[in-house]
Design a protein around this motif. Structure first.
Motif, mmCIF file in Angstrom:
data_model
loop_
_atom_site.group_PDB
_atom_site.id
_atom_site.type_symbol
_atom_site.label_atom_id
_atom_site.label_comp_id
_atom_site.label_asym_id
_atom_site.label_seq_id
_atom_site.Cartn_x
_atom_site.Cartn_y
_atom_site.Cartn_z
ATOM 1 N N LEU A 272 9.489 -4.878 -3.231
ATOM 2 C CA LEU A 272 9.190 -5.883 -4.257
ATOM 3 C C LEU A 272 9.816 -7.216 -3.890
ATOM 4 O O LEU A 272 9.190 -8.281 -4.039
ATOM 5 N N GLN A 273 11.042 -7.190 -3.404
ATOM 6 C CA GLN A 273 11.718 -8.423 -3.009
ATOM 7 C C GLN A 273 10.952 -9.129 -1.885
ATOM 8 O O GLN A 273 10.755 -10.352 -1.935
ATOM 9 N N ARG A 274 10.514 -8.379 -0.888
ATOM 10 C CA ARG A 274 9.775 -8.986 0.221
ATOM 11 C C ARG A 274 8.449 -9.577 -0.257
ATOM 12 O O ARG A 274 8.049 -10.664 0.166
ATOM 13 N N TRP A 275 7.781 -8.866 -1.158
ATOM 14 C CA TRP A 275 6.499 -9.350 -1.676
ATOM 15 C C TRP A 275 6.669 -10.636 -2.472
ATOM 16 O O TRP A 275 5.951 -11.625 -2.253
ATOM 17 N N VAL A 276 7.623 -10.667 -3.388
ATOM 18 C CA VAL A 276 7.800 -11.821 -4.263
ATOM 19 C C VAL A 276 8.356 -13.024 -3.503
ATOM 20 O O VAL A 276 7.898 -14.159 -3.676
ATOM 21 N N ASN A 277 9.346 -12.798 -2.665
ATOM 22 C CA ASN A 277 10.062 -13.920 -2.049
ATOM 23 C C ASN A 277 9.334 -14.521 -0.852
ATOM 24 O O ASN A 277 9.654 -15.638 -0.442
ATOM 25 N N ASN A 278 8.389 -13.790 -0.278
ATOM 26 C CA ASN A 278 7.520 -14.378 0.736
ATOM 27 C C ASN A 278 6.341 -15.005 -0.003
ATOM 28 O O ASN A 278 5.372 -14.338 -0.349
ATOM 29 N N LYS A 279 6.458 -16.293 -0.270
ATOM 30 C CA LYS A 279 5.504 -16.934 -1.184
ATOM 31 C C LYS A 279 4.078 -16.951 -0.635
ATOM 32 O O LYS A 279 3.114 -16.942 -1.414
ATOM 33 N N ARG A 280 3.926 -16.947 0.662
ATOM 34 C CA ARG A 280 2.571 -16.908 1.212
ATOM 35 C C ARG A 280 1.892 -15.589 0.835
ATOM 36 O O ARG A 280 0.735 -15.566 0.416
ATOM 37 N N ILE A 281 2.635 -14.492 0.968
ATOM 38 C CA ILE A 281 2.095 -13.183 0.592
ATOM 39 C C ILE A 281 1.915 -13.089 -0.923
ATOM 40 O O ILE A 281 0.897 -12.610 -1.425
ATOM 41 N N PHE A 282 2.920 -13.572 -1.656
ATOM 42 C CA PHE A 282 2.914 -13.461 -3.114
ATOM 43 C C PHE A 282 1.695 -14.140 -3.729
ATOM 44 O O PHE A 282 1.111 -13.655 -4.703
ATOM 45 N N HIS A 283 1.295 -15.270 -3.157
ATOM 46 C CA HIS A 283 0.156 -16.006 -3.716
ATOM 47 C C HIS A 283 -1.175 -15.552 -3.126
ATOM 48 O O HIS A 283 -2.232 -15.883 -3.667
ATOM 49 N N THR A 284 -1.111 -14.811 -2.031
ATOM 50 C CA THR A 284 -2.347 -14.305 -1.418
ATOM 51 C C THR A 284 -2.690 -12.906 -1.936
ATOM 52 O O THR A 284 -3.823 -12.631 -2.327
ATOM 53 N N VAL A 285 -1.683 -12.039 -1.934
ATOM 54 C CA VAL A 285 -1.856 -10.673 -2.440
ATOM 55 C C VAL A 285 -1.340 -10.664 -3.871
ATOM 56 O O VAL A 285 -0.139 -10.498 -4.112
ATOM 57 N N ARG A 286 -2.200 -10.852 -4.819
ATOM 58 C CA ARG A 286 -1.784 -11.075 -6.199
ATOM 59 C C ARG A 286 -1.289 -9.801 -6.882
ATOM 60 O O ARG A 286 -0.541 -9.877 -7.854
ATOM 61 N N ASP A 287 -1.673 -8.634 -6.374
ATOM 62 C CA ASP A 287 -1.335 -7.365 -7.012
ATOM 63 C C ASP A 287 -0.352 -6.596 -6.124
ATOM 64 O O ASP A 287 -0.644 -6.320 -4.959
ATOM 65 N N PHE A 288 0.801 -6.253 -6.665
ATOM 66 C CA PHE A 288 1.802 -5.534 -5.879
ATOM 67 C C PHE A 288 1.252 -4.202 -5.370
ATOM 68 O O PHE A 288 1.612 -3.752 -4.269
ATOM 69 N N ALA A 289 0.380 -3.568 -6.143
ATOM 70 C CA ALA A 289 -0.198 -2.288 -5.725
ATOM 71 C C ALA A 289 -1.001 -2.436 -4.434
ATOM 72 O O ALA A 289 -1.106 -1.497 -3.648
ATOM 73 N N ARG A 290 -1.549 -3.605 -4.195
ATOM 74 C CA ARG A 290 -2.303 -3.847 -2.968
ATOM 75 C C ARG A 290 -1.376 -4.161 -1.793
ATOM 76 O O ARG A 290 -1.776 -4.025 -0.630
ATOM 77 N N TYR A 291 -0.152 -4.604 -2.124
ATOM 78 C CA TYR A 291 0.793 -4.924 -1.048
ATOM 79 C C TYR A 291 1.309 -3.641 -0.380
ATOM 80 O O TYR A 291 1.450 -3.577 0.830
ATOM 81 N N ILE A 292 1.579 -2.595 -1.182
ATOM 82 C CA ILE A 292 1.982 -1.301 -0.636
ATOM 83 C C ILE A 292 1.127 -0.228 -1.303
ATOM 84 O O ILE A 292 1.582 0.459 -2.221
ATOM 85 N N PRO A 293 -0.121 -0.049 -0.892
ATOM 86 C CA PRO A 293 -1.053 0.886 -1.559
ATOM 87 C C PRO A 293 -0.494 2.314 -1.622
ATOM 88 O O PRO A 293 0.050 2.827 -0.654
ATOM 89 N N GLY A 294 -0.610 2.899 -2.823
ATOM 90 C CA GLY A 294 -0.215 4.286 -2.995
ATOM 91 C C GLY A 294 1.261 4.533 -3.170
ATOM 92 O O GLY A 294 1.695 5.678 -3.322
ATOM 93 N N LYS A 295 2.068 3.446 -3.136
ATOM 94 C CA LYS A 295 3.511 3.642 -3.203
ATOM 95 C C LYS A 295 4.109 3.116 -4.493
ATOM 96 O O LYS A 295 5.325 3.131 -4.673
ATOM 97 N N VAL A 296 3.316 2.595 -5.394
ATOM 98 C CA VAL A 296 3.838 2.059 -6.645
ATOM 99 C C VAL A 296 4.191 3.226 -7.557
ATOM 100 O O VAL A 296 3.326 4.000 -7.962
ATOM 101 N N GLN A 297 5.473 3.346 -7.850
ATOM 102 C CA GLN A 297 5.934 4.423 -8.711
ATOM 103 C C GLN A 297 7.187 3.980 -9.429
ATOM 104 O O GLN A 297 7.774 2.944 -9.110
ATOM 105 N N GLY A 298 7.661 4.791 -10.360
ATOM 106 C CA GLY A 298 8.848 4.420 -11.123
ATOM 107 C C GLY A 298 10.069 4.300 -10.244
ATOM 108 O O GLY A 298 10.202 5.025 -9.265
ATOM 109 N N GLY A 299 10.957 3.310 -10.601
ATOM 110 C CA GLY A 299 12.174 3.124 -9.836
ATOM 111 C C GLY A 299 13.284 3.903 -10.406
ATOM 112 O O GLY A 299 14.396 3.796 -9.953
#
Length: 299
Positions: A272-299
């Motif tokens: 999550l930190q890498r996705w949010v703080n890399n602003k190029r990725i954050f604004h291109t890949v709008r959905d975290f589930a698409r950033y790491i497909p199949g890995k979104v689960q409770g922390g």
């Protein structure tokens, strides 16, 4: 008197304590330099801001008649004597940061957050300790180190000093969004800032009304200039972390994930930190589930 200085954290950020000690001793005829293992010293100061997680002290001093070490990284300890505390810093120690003034206008914070040492170290009240002229002498940029400037009863006077300086001001520790009012927001609009920093640390506390209110008061319209630190891995679930990130973005703020004790953080928090703080990725890949497909689960 020959005095050696050791910045245990390295020279990546100016050590304000060492800068004040250097100026104090130089004004009294002392010979001050960065410590080396060669030669002899009458006195050596070791200063450390960060804890073992971020900064290791592997330096052994055997060539000094006296060694004094202190700083937050070593735990609670005595403050600098007033004569040293109120000395203009010796900016020549860090020429790579020339053009920037560093200092505190106030100390302490009433919040007493468990992850922060400020309230225990400086007190559970924000108090005015210095005017801007004490550490600023015309530099183009000011790095303000106050933990909670808006909690200081004299904060409007101090913000006005910052505005009148016409320097670029970085409220480096952030501003308390819960303490913003129409009056101090109007003063903040007069301060030259590249980015304003806030924080949403506790997921159990709904800060959305405060953030929405500030948008009505600020003159800033670019979301990239409204950054909000989001603390993770401190009693929050992944769902709570993601909710804060998405809510802030939806309101028009720029979230920035901070991980408490990163070595112990679960993989999904670091992702999550890498996705949010890399602003190029954050604004291109709008959905975290698409950033790491199949890995979104409770922390």
């Amino acid at each position: 008197m020959k005095i050696g200085l050791i910045d245990v954290d390295g020279h990546h950020w100016p050590n304000l304590c060492l800068m004040k000690l250097s100026a104090y001793h130089k004004a009294r005829g002392g010979q001050v330099q960065w410590w080396t293992p060669e030669g002899r010293y009458d006195l050596v100061y070791k200063s450390r801001v960060f804890t073992d997680t971020y900064s290791k002290d592997t330096i052994t001093v055997t060539n000094s008649d006296m060694l004094i070490q202190g700083g937050t990284g070593y735990g609670p300890g005595p403050n600098l004597p007033d004569a040293v505390e109120h000395t203009r810093p010796d900016y020549s120690l860090y020429p790579q940061f020339s053009g920037t003034a560093y200092g505190f206008l106030g100390r302490g914070c009433p919040r007493s957050c468990g992850f922060c040492i400020v309230s225990g170290k400086e007190g559970r009240k924000s108090v005015h300790t210095a005017d801007l002229s004490e550490f600023w002498d015309g530099q183009k940029e000011i790095k303000l180190l106050d933990a909670n400037l808006l909690a200081c009863p004299e904060h409007e006077k101090l913000i006005l000093q910052l505005a009148q300086s016409r320097a670029w001001v970085d409220f480096s520790q952030g501003l308390d969004i819960r303490l913003v009012t129409p009056d101090n927001a109007a003063l903040l609009n007069r301060v030259r800032t590249k980015t304003l920093h806030f924080a949403w640390d506790n997921p159990a506390e709904d800060l959305t009304p405060y953030f929405r209110c500030f948008l009505e008061l600020t003159a800033i319209r670019d979301s990239r200039r409204l950054r909000v630190y989001v603390l993770t891995n401190y009693g929050s679930t992944h769902e709570q972390d993601l909710y804060r990130v998405e809510t802030l973005r939806g309101m028009g703020y720029d979230p920035y994930v901070m991980v408490y004790d990163r070595p112990s953080a679960p993989p999904i928090t670091r992702q999550l930190q890498r996705w949010v703080n890399n602003k190029r990725i954050f604004h291109t890949v709008r959905d975290f589930a698409r950033y790491i497909p199949g890995k979104v689960q409770g922390g």
